[in-house]
Design a protein around this motif. Sequence first.
Motif, PDB file in Angstrom:
ATOM      1  N   SER A  39      26.793 -15.128  52.379  1.00  0.00           N
ATOM      2  CA  SER A  39      27.835 -14.314  53.024  1.00  0.00           C
ATOM      3  C   SER A  39      29.177 -14.535  52.350  1.00  0.00           C
ATOM      4  O   SER A  39      29.961 -13.598  52.182  1.00  0.00           O
ATOM      5  N   ASP A  93      25.392  -7.397  55.386  1.00  0.00           N
ATOM      6  CA  ASP A  93      25.104  -8.797  55.701  1.00  0.00           C
ATOM      7  C   ASP A  93      24.117  -8.868  56.859  1.00  0.00           C
ATOM      8  O   ASP A  93      24.488  -8.680  58.009  1.00  0.00           O
ATOM      9  N   GLU A  94      22.879  -9.109  56.544  1.00  0.00           N
ATOM     10  CA  GLU A  94      21.792  -9.140  57.534  1.00  0.00           C
ATOM     11  C   GLU A  94      21.893  -7.974  58.504  1.00  0.00           C
ATOM     12  O   GLU A  94      21.957  -8.179  59.724  1.00  0.00           O
TER      13      GLU A  94
HETATM   14 MG   LIG Z   1      25.430 -15.468  56.183  1.00  0.00          MG
END
Ligand SMILES: [Mg+2]
Lengths: 219, 273
Positions: free
Chosen positions: B66, B194-195
């Motif tokens: 991230s 991000d995910e």
């Molecule tokens: Mg992360």
Amino acid sequence: MNTRSKFDSHLKELKDMLMEMARKSENAIKESINALINQDIDKSNEIIQNDTIIDDLEHEINNKAIILIAKESPVARDLRKIIVALKISSEVERIADNAVNIAKSTVHIGKEKHIKEIVDIPIMMNLALEMLSDSLNAFLSEDVELAKTCAKKDDKVDEMYGKLIKELMGYVQKYPDHINQINQLAFVCRYIERIADHSTNIGEHVIYLVTGERYDLNA
Amino acid sequence: MATAMKQRPAETDLIQSKENQQQNMVLHVKNLEIFYGEKRAVNGISMDIEKNSVTALIGPSGCGKSTFLRSINRMNDLIPGARAEGEIIYDDLNILSEQINVVALRKEIGMVFQKPNPFPKSIYDNITHALKFAGIRKKSKLDEIVEESLQKAALWEEVKDRLHKSALSLSGGQQQRLCIARTIAMKPTVMLLDEPSSALDPISNAKVEDLIVELKKDYSIIIVTHNMQQASRISDKTAFFLSGDLIEYDITDTIFTNPSVKKTEEYISGRFG
Ligand SMILES: [Mg+2]
Ligand SMILES: Nc1ncnc2c1ncn2[C@@H]1O[C@H](COP(=O)(O)OP(=O)(O)O)[C@@H](O)[C@H]1O
């Protein structure tokens, strides 16, 4: 730290099942040749009947492999282990089929006296058996070099096969009353040649398992 | 023609193909280091990101995925004490440079987060908010962009009759696709995810995955995911991070069938992490 010990033990079980199946097939071809030499019809019939045990084992291996793929989402080497188990089990199953084929030939020859002592066929069979044993040991220990030795022996088996067939065909005129026997013995040579081919394939699967790359041992 | 070919020295071919490769890249990351205060979270990584393709970043929690992703559109600027060294070249500019107009950058490099975060406003306003901010005021133009973005985010059919209802009335999966539509509306070049589907049910997840594959026709996508199957299904290239290092970066099919590094293999086959 290993977070997938359960999965690893399933992979080990799969390998054990495959080895058990392979040992049974190996045994069946050894017995089939002995029965051929001794003209042992009862033993041959037993080999033919017992083939279902090997077929069942192949089924079990397939089922276990499918379940592992479905549940464990294997990747990379884990996936190759399972795929290769499937492929090798099918080679082993065909090897066992050839034991059955040899046994059937023995039954077809029956009690008819052999035209000559059977010497070369067991020699060829021993070569094929060595190949099978090498390829299985290569699988057990994931040994690429050992797997590669199969190819060399396969050339020798092919050479012997050519020679034996020629010799047998030479007997056709000499023993016109024994055409069936000569044919059956020629078939047996063909079956042994196939066993050697399947063993070579097992060697190739082992190389794929270890390296992740296809390898053609006959090239 | 044939003589022209012959006259051209062999080296030019090489250089041209290299240039071609460069043209297929949207981002060049060079020796990127990212710190939070004294602590280094990304340890000098270099990688090129391909245009119109999906690049997956995988690795155990805390490995810096991230952090790296956020550096690409300078979201780390919002974190006190965070700083980056090295270069991220985009369109011949170093994204990390002081001179970069961060607002303009974030329009070109959009981001979608793990938890869908629509504004507590209507579906329509969620998309037009930033557009209005960017100076687009004409109703017909706004309508057009709203429809187009929702179409692209595969959400139009589900919401076209309730555009003025609250975005919060949507399901989680729909909210996430709305956030993707919101990013698309800005006509970005790169999308950072991000995910994006880790908080979604399997059906919504599948829709978002299909969408991502669809979107790569128009955008370059970088996605952080914890889901190995997701990475293997939707990405073209996969980068494996561990403790701030880029361990392996290769074609996804290779990573998941025959990775070169043992650590990668152990990670993707679930043996740690
Ligand atoms: Mg992360
Ligand atoms: N805002 C922050 N302040 C300080 N440290 C942070 C911050 N965000 C992340 N980190 C640290 O940076 C490292 C990488 O984190 P992160 O990029 O979130 O990893 P990942 O996304 O791979 O889980 C971790 O050690 C984490 O604790």
